[in-house]
Design a protein around this motif. Structure first.
Motif, short mmCIF file in Angstrom:
data_model
loop_
_atom_site.label_atom_id
_atom_site.label_comp_id
_atom_site.label_asym_id
_atom_site.label_seq_id
_atom_site.Cartn_x
_atom_site.Cartn_y
_atom_site.Cartn_z
N LEU A 1 -8.76 -2.58 3.43
CA LEU A 1 -8.28 -2.26 4.91
C LEU A 1 -7.14 -1.41 4.92
O LEU A 1 -6.31 -1.42 4.18
CB LEU A 1 -8.15 -3.68 5.78
N ALA A 2 -6.98 -0.61 6.16
CA ALA A 2 -5.66 -0.07 6.16
C ALA A 2 -4.96 -0.28 7.51
O ALA A 2 -5.87 0.34 8.67
CB ALA A 2 -6.02 1.51 6.09
N LEU A 3 -3.92 -0.63 7.60
CA LEU A 3 -3.26 -0.77 8.88
C LEU A 3 -2.06 0.16 9.05
O LEU A 3 -1.14 0.30 8.41
CB LEU A 3 -2.41 -2.51 9.14
N ASP B 1 -1.15 -14.25 -3.43
CA ASP B 1 -2.18 -14.98 -3.75
C ASP B 1 -3.65 -14.23 -4.23
O ASP B 1 -4.52 -14.39 -3.77
CB ASP B 1 -2.73 -15.99 -2.83
N GLY B 2 -3.42 -13.03 -4.89
CA GLY B 2 -4.33 -12.24 -5.32
C GLY B 2 -4.64 -11.03 -4.28
O GLY B 2 -5.44 -10.09 -4.67
N ILE B 3 -3.93 -11.04 -3.16
CA ILE B 3 -4.22 -9.98 -2.18
C ILE B 3 -3.11 -8.93 -2.48
O ILE B 3 -2.00 -9.34 -2.40
CB ILE B 3 -4.17 -10.64 -0.86
N ILE B 4 -3.50 -7.51 -2.68
CA ILE B 4 -2.66 -6.66 -2.94
C ILE B 4 -2.25 -5.92 -1.62
O ILE B 4 -3.25 -5.67 -0.80
CB ILE B 4 -3.39 -5.58 -3.71
N VAL B 5 -1.14 -5.82 -1.10
CA VAL B 5 -0.74 -5.38 0.17
C VAL B 5 0.38 -4.12 -0.31
O VAL B 5 1.33 -4.25 -0.76
CB VAL B 5 0.25 -6.11 1.04
N SER B 6 -0.06 -2.81 0.02
CA SER B 6 0.77 -1.66 -0.43
C SER B 6 1.15 -0.76 0.81
O SER B 6 0.27 -0.78 1.77
CB SER B 6 -0.16 -0.85 -1.35
N ARG B 7 2.19 -0.38 0.53
CA ARG B 7 2.93 0.38 1.74
C ARG B 7 2.50 1.79 1.73
O ARG B 7 3.24 2.74 1.04
CB ARG B 7 4.17 0.45 1.95
N ASP C 1 3.65 5.14 9.14
CA ASP C 1 4.12 4.16 8.35
C ASP C 1 2.88 3.21 8.41
O ASP C 1 2.00 3.36 9.06
CB ASP C 1 5.27 3.17 8.87
N GLY C 2 2.53 2.56 7.35
CA GLY C 2 1.53 1.46 7.20
C GLY C 2 1.29 0.84 5.95
O GLY C 2 2.00 1.10 5.00
N PHE C 3 0.09 -0.05 5.93
CA PHE C 3 -0.18 -0.66 4.74
C PHE C 3 -1.87 -0.56 4.52
O PHE C 3 -2.54 -0.28 5.29
CB PHE C 3 0.13 -1.94 4.99
N GLU C 4 -1.88 -0.88 3.07
CA GLU C 4 -3.48 -0.80 2.79
C GLU C 4 -3.56 -2.27 2.05
O GLU C 4 -2.54 -2.65 1.24
CB GLU C 4 -3.93 0.33 1.79
N ILE C 5 -4.46 -2.93 2.29
CA ILE C 5 -4.84 -4.24 2.01
C ILE C 5 -6.18 -4.34 1.11
O ILE C 5 -7.22 -3.97 1.54
CB ILE C 5 -5.04 -5.31 3.25
#
Length: 339
Positions: free
Chosen positions: A138-140, A167-173, A180-184
């Motif tokens: 996902l991309a927020l 907990d195993g979920i990668i969240v990158s900026r 600005d945002g994140f990929e999950i």
């Protein structure tokens, strides 16, 4: 192929289309509304069509450093790097984001259309594990993304091109919109839950808006601004090519003469530039559009284009051939939208 979120997209009344062999949302409400939502507030994209592969082992770092243009050895765990996988001729097999999970473990996010090609290419040099089918991406994106995502994960301290694992979920900026945002990156079950939670606070957006946003931000798309035949130097991606190290295709890349380079164009008349439209100075063709769109943010047609280096000048007035009609335009630097 269908995203794990396909049925949810249908419930949300998404207009679906085929992209790189995937059934993906083109838009939900309208491309214009979704672009505005990301620029002004926050939007959530399903980008599960992208490829995700792992490379692990004692030789993974050395192998990746040789197969890509950027300095993998400068990475540390928790860092993300934009880079390009090259061929023997110095062209680009794919452009990627590279995640160092630890000193011997890496995740590569690759373009959907290139997934099989990249896996086959890398497999010649190292074992790879394709986790695309068991994960969701996902991309927020947007200025409010920190506030929105903070309700689920403590992301406020993550810096650009860094990531954390929850907990195993990668969240990158990171992102592909200029905002600005994140990929999950998560398992399918966890990703479904995250998407359902985020659409309560962020507007669901399709790939139509994503393409407009990346053109406004001047970001390249594989097959348009970079390819097996286009070098990073032609695409103005020099800063991601470390010539102080050895990498596959380096000598061939450095020997290639540069006759054209990527530049920006904006229309001075109403119209929409599209791929391969020709650019003229008087009656001389000096370039062609690689990606074009109508920009809702600027309310005008804009394009990325390859232009003969002799005419690559800021403010040069040219003409764009739009289906046989010449429209006035200006050559200009990009990005078109600054944040």
């Amino acid at each position: 192929m269908k995203s794990p979120l396909y049925e949810l997209h249908r419930q949300l009344k998404a207009k679906m289309f085929e992209f790189a062999g995937w059934q993906m949302p083109l838009y939900y409400s309208s491309i214009k509304e979704e672009v505005k939502a990301v620029r002004d507030e926050c939007g959530i994209f399903d980008v599960s069509h992208m490829g995700r592969i792992l490379m692990k082992g004692p030789s993974a770092l050395e192998t990746l450093d040789y197969l890509t243009t950027n300095h993998v050895k400068k990475l540390s765990p928790g860092k993300v790097q934009y880079s390009m996988i090259t061929n023997h001729q110095g062209g680009v097999v794919d452009d990627i984001t590279l995640y160092m999970l630890d000193q011997e473990s890496f995740m590569l996010c690759i373009n959907a259309a290139n997934r099989k090609k990249v896996i086959n290419w890398l497999s010649k040099y190292h074992h790879v594990e394709d986790i695309s089918g068991s994960t969701l991406q996902l991309a927020l994106q947007g200025k409010k993304s920190v506030d929105v995502l903070s309700a689920l994960f403590p992301v406020g301290e993550i810096k650009r091109y860094n990531f954390k694992v929850f907990d195993g979920i990668i969240v990158s900026r990171t992102g592909y919109t200029g905002e600005d945002g994140f990929e999950i990156y998560a398992s399918i079950k966890e990703g479904l839950g995250i998407f359902k939670e985020l659409i309560k606070y962020a507007k669901p957006c399709g790939l139509g808006a994503r393409d407009v946003l990346r053109i406004e931000a001047g970001l390249p798309l594989y097959g348009h601004e970079i390819s097996e035949d286009i070098t990073p130097f032609e695409a103005n991606l020099d800063r991601f090519v470390c010539t102080d190290k050895d990498f596959l295709g380096k000598s061939a890349m450095l020997k290639r003469e540069i006759h054209r380079k990527l530049f920006g164009l904006e229309l001075l008349q109403r119209g929409v530039p599209r791929e391969d439209y020709r650019i003229y100075l008087s009656d001389m063709e000096i370039g062609r559009v690689s990606s074009g769109t109508y920009s809702p943010t600027l309310d005008k047609g804009i394009a990325l284009c390859f232009v003969d280096i002799s005419f690559r000048k800021e403010g040069l007035e040219v003409e764009l051939d739009v289906r046989g009609k010449r429209l006035k335009a200006l050559l200009r630097n990009y990005p078109f939208v600054h944040r």
